[in-house]
Design an enzyme around this catalytic site. Structure first.
Site, PDB file in Angstrom:
ATOM      1  N   LYS A 172     -14.710   5.094  33.805  1.00 59.04           N
ATOM      2  CA  LYS A 172     -15.178   4.767  32.448  1.00 59.04           C
ATOM      3  C   LYS A 172     -16.625   5.188  32.342  1.00 59.04           C
ATOM      4  CE  LYS A 172     -17.630   1.726  31.190  1.00 59.04           C
ATOM      5  NZ  LYS A 172     -18.466   0.525  31.010  1.00 59.04           N
ATOM      6  N   LEU A 201      -1.927   3.907  -3.727  1.00 60.06           N
ATOM      7  CA  LEU A 201      -1.704   2.455  -3.779  1.00 60.06           C
ATOM      8  C   LEU A 201      -1.546   1.923  -2.354  1.00 60.06           C
ATOM      9  CD1 LEU A 201       0.858   2.221  -6.725  1.00 60.06           C
ATOM     10  CD2 LEU A 201      -1.650   2.294  -6.787  1.00 60.06           C
ATOM     11  N   ARG A 228       8.130  -6.748   4.322  1.00 58.87           N
ATOM     12  CA  ARG A 228       9.317  -6.421   5.111  1.00 58.87           C
ATOM     13  C   ARG A 228       8.981  -5.868   6.488  1.00 58.87           C
ATOM     14  NH1 ARG A 228      11.720  -2.943   0.187  1.00 58.87           N
ATOM     15  NH2 ARG A 228       9.502  -2.907  -0.271  1.00 58.87           N
TER      16      ARG A 228
HETATM   17  C1  UD1 Z   1       8.352   1.462  -5.266  1.00 61.38           C
HETATM   18  C2  UD1 Z   1       8.883   1.733  -6.667  1.00 61.38           C
HETATM   19  C3  UD1 Z   1      10.305   2.261  -6.548  1.00 61.38           C
HETATM   20  C4  UD1 Z   1      10.340   3.502  -5.671  1.00 61.38           C
HETATM   21  C5  UD1 Z   1       9.694   3.253  -4.327  1.00 61.38           C
HETATM   22  C6  UD1 Z   1       9.528   4.555  -3.589  1.00 61.38           C
HETATM   23  C7  UD1 Z   1       7.821   0.048  -8.086  1.00 61.38           C
HETATM   24  C8  UD1 Z   1       7.988  -1.225  -8.786  1.00 61.38           C
HETATM   25  N1  UD1 Z   1       8.883   0.514  -7.423  1.00 61.38           N
HETATM   26  O1  UD1 Z   1       9.158   0.459  -4.707  1.00 61.38           O
HETATM   27  O2  UD1 Z   1      10.803   2.578  -7.840  1.00 61.38           O
HETATM   28  O3  UD1 Z   1      11.673   3.922  -5.494  1.00 61.38           O
HETATM   29  O4  UD1 Z   1       8.369   2.678  -4.488  1.00 61.38           O
HETATM   30  O5  UD1 Z   1       9.027   4.375  -2.300  1.00 61.38           O
HETATM   31  O6  UD1 Z   1       6.761   0.638  -8.168  1.00 61.38           O
HETATM   32  N2  UD1 Z   1       1.199  -1.856  -3.986  1.00 61.38           N
HETATM   33  C9  UD1 Z   1      -0.082  -2.202  -4.362  1.00 61.38           C
HETATM   34  N3  UD1 Z   1      -0.265  -3.333  -5.112  1.00 61.38           N
HETATM   35  C10 UD1 Z   1       0.745  -4.125  -5.492  1.00 61.38           C
HETATM   36  C11 UD1 Z   1       2.053  -3.775  -5.108  1.00 61.38           C
HETATM   37  C12 UD1 Z   1       2.249  -2.625  -4.358  1.00 61.38           C
HETATM   38  O7  UD1 Z   1      -1.046  -1.517  -4.029  1.00 61.38           O
HETATM   39  O8  UD1 Z   1       0.481  -5.104  -6.182  1.00 61.38           O
HETATM   40  C13 UD1 Z   1       1.397  -0.664  -3.168  1.00 61.38           C
HETATM   41  C14 UD1 Z   1       2.072  -0.947  -1.854  1.00 61.38           C
HETATM   42  O9  UD1 Z   1       1.082  -1.199  -0.870  1.00 61.38           O
HETATM   43  C15 UD1 Z   1       2.826   0.325  -1.586  1.00 61.38           C
HETATM   44  C16 UD1 Z   1       3.119   0.879  -2.971  1.00 61.38           C
HETATM   45  O10 UD1 Z   1       2.258   0.184  -3.861  1.00 61.38           O
HETATM   46  O11 UD1 Z   1       2.035   1.270  -0.889  1.00 61.38           O
HETATM   47  C17 UD1 Z   1       4.568   0.661  -3.373  1.00 61.38           C
HETATM   48  O12 UD1 Z   1       4.845  -0.735  -3.328  1.00 61.38           O
HETATM   49  P1  UD1 Z   1       6.184  -1.297  -2.673  1.00 61.38           P
HETATM   50  O13 UD1 Z   1       6.146  -2.765  -2.811  1.00 61.38           O
HETATM   51  O14 UD1 Z   1       6.398  -0.712  -1.348  1.00 61.38           O
HETATM   52  O15 UD1 Z   1       7.242  -0.719  -3.691  1.00 61.38           O
HETATM   53  P2  UD1 Z   1       8.768  -0.418  -3.408  1.00 61.38           P
HETATM   54  O16 UD1 Z   1       9.536  -1.677  -3.491  1.00 61.38           O
HETATM   55  O17 UD1 Z   1       8.923   0.408  -2.210  1.00 61.38           O
HETATM   56 CA    CA Z   2       7.611   1.057  -0.623  1.00 54.17          CA
END
Ligand code: UD1
Ligand code: CA
Length: 463
Positions: A355, A11, A18
């Site tokens: 270079k 993902l 943040r």
């Molecule tokens: C997520 C988990 C949390 C876990 C944590 C571990 C969820 C809701 N929560 O939280 O339980 O403890 O990871 O690190 O899953 N992403 C997408 N598409 C989206 C949203 C997110 O591709 O629509 C990707 C982000 O780029 C990221 C990953 O999913 O790489 C996780 O998303 P992030 O928003 O960082 O989740 P956390 O709040 O860290």
């Molecule tokens: Ca995360």
């Protein structure tokens, strides 16, 4: 070799709010390597692998062009569950039994851990497996909520804790690494909702949904918590970078590299060092650099994608995309830019920039020069202040200097131009025409001596 029997979805669509940066989060780097690169390495032996991209996807595609065919676009980032749903048709079509889901911002996950996670799901007959980890500071992570029997009930996100009355002090968290049995989880993904504090489709909601459907859920405890640290803020990025830095430096020390001041040496994960190489203080070595036996890198050197074949780089030099043959000495205070090749015994001294410059064996460019788009034959001496004028405002041109030439100090070589073998160019020359071999070229205003007398000083106005 591609040999894994499970698929992987990474993902990588999130914005990383943040991080307070326009860069997609997976392009932030640890030791100059993007987060996504770490996960691609860890899953390189997986045949069926997809990357969900969204925010800044053009940048991610440009950074990983060979992965574009496995990228799935999540046009709107509606949550981790939604992201998996976008990739799901391709997961189903691949025919894998289990698919692992990884977060692009949790880059230190290791291949062994995925193997173990899938294996324990298989043996437990679990439809949903995830890695759980104990953290001293669980802030920001989803907490693992268990029932009185110890079975996992749900993962509750940080922002939902208060609303659901869940104890924020729970230290067991969801690492964001899952194994999902494709056949069972497809229908669960359809049932995800957005009834939560962030109004997003949360992937961890498959846990309670699986339980309701009578499917098994397995939480597999992590062996090394640091492998599951996420990057959500600049502070976490730097903390994780320190973990990688220490691991890499310790590995090279065990392999007989002399690392002085190891706490301030930064070596990228794809750098190769030979036993006996010496790093004498704070240095940064990144990319696919190769530092071979007999090389020495002094303090405050920064380098990326360089090969040192037994060369010395003296303090405060900056090198990128350069090859240094045996016995070469560079710096202190040298700048070598991409396309620089120094053959055996060549020397580049202080305040010299190169270079796309090929310096033959034994060439010396000791002081204050710019050598760009230059081919310089063996044993040539480049005097202090020599400049190759390689750019006419539109195009770049090459300067050729044949072996055993001598270029006097403060010479401007206006390219395209060739200095023949053994030719000598007088100091201060502006060379615009080819110099024949063996000749002395003087291309500067002649010195003239004219009669002149100093005016008498007029003291009249003074009192
Ligand atoms: C997520 C988990 C949390 C876990 C944590 C571990 C969820 C809701 N929560 O939280 O339980 O403890 O990871 O690190 O899953 N992403 C997408 N598409 C989206 C949203 C997110 O591709 O629509 C990707 C982000 O780029 C990221 C990953 O999913 O790489 C996780 O998303 P992030 O928003 O960082 O989740 P956390 O709040 O860290
Ligand atoms: Ca995360």
């Amino acid at each position: 070799m591609k040999n894994k029997d499970y698929g992987v979805v990474i993902l990588a669509a999130g914005k990383g709010t943040r991080m307070h940066s326009d860069l997609p989060k997976v392009l932030h780097t640890l030791l100059e390597k993007p987060l996504l690169g770490y996960l691609l390495d860890a899953t390189s032996s997986v045949t069926h692998r997809w990357i969900v991209v969204g925010h800044g996807h053009h940048l991610v595609e440009a950074a990983f062009p060979e992965q574009v065919s496995s990228m799935v676009l999540q046009a709107e980032q509606l949550g981790t569950g939604h992201a998996v749903r976008e990739a799901w048709p391709r997961v189903v079509a691949s025919g894998v039994e289990y698919v692992c889901v990884l977060s692009g911002d949790t880059p230190l996950v290791q291949a062994d851990c995925l193997d173990a996670l899938v294996a324990s799901c298989r043996s437990a007959g679990a439809a949903v497996g995830f890695v759980s980890v104990m953290l001293d500071d669980p802030t920001g992570y989803g907490r693992v909520v268990r029932d009185p029997s110890g079975a996992v009930q749900a993962v509750v996100e940080d922002k939902d804790l208060a609303r659901l009355g869940v104890d924020a002090g729970i230290r067991e968290v969801n690492a964001g690494v899952y194994a999902l049995r494709v056949q069972d989880v497809g229908p669960l993904l359809e049932r995800l909702d957005t009834a939560n504090a962030q109004a997003e489709y949360y992937l961890p909601q498959v846990i309670p949904l699986a339980r309701e459907s009578g499917l098994r859920v397995a939480a597999v405890p992590a062996e090394t918590a640091e492998d599951f640290w996420g990057v959500n803020s600049p502070a976490q990025l730097v903390a994780l970078e320190e973990v990688v830095r220490r691991r890499v430096v310790d590995m090279w020390r065990r392999r007989a590299v002399i690392v002085r001041m190891p706490q301030s040496v930064r070596i990228g994960p794809d750098v190769e060092l030979s036993p006996g190489v010496e790093l004498t203080g704070p240095v940064e070595i990144y990319g696919k650099s190769q530092i071979m036996a007999g090389s020495r890198v002094e303090s405050h050197v920064w380098m990326r994608d360089c090969r040192l074949e037994g060369a010395t780089v003296r303090a405060f030099s900056h090198l990128e995309g350069a090859v240094l043959g045996p016995g070469c000495v560079v710096g202190p205070f040298a700048r070598l830019r991409p396309g620089t090749v120094l053959e055996a015994g060549a020397r580049v001294g202080n305040f010299v920039e190169t270079k796309k410059a090929h310096l033959g064996p034994g060439v010396k460019a000791g002081h204050l020069s710019y050598l760009g788009d230059a081919v310089i034959g063996a044993q040539t001496n480049i005097g202090a202040g020599t400049i190759t004028c390689n750019y006419d405002g539109v195009r770049k041109h090459t300067t050729h200097i044949e072996p055993h030439a001598f270029i006097g100090s403060n010479t401007a070589l206006v390219a395209p131009v060739t200095v023949g073998e053994g030719a000598v160019v007088g100091a201060g020359s502006v060379v615009t025409k080819d110099v024949p071999q063996g000749m002395l070229c003087v291309a500067r205003a002649r010195q003239v001596h004219l009669p002149w007398r100093r005016k008498e000083k007029d003291h009249a106005g003074e009192s």
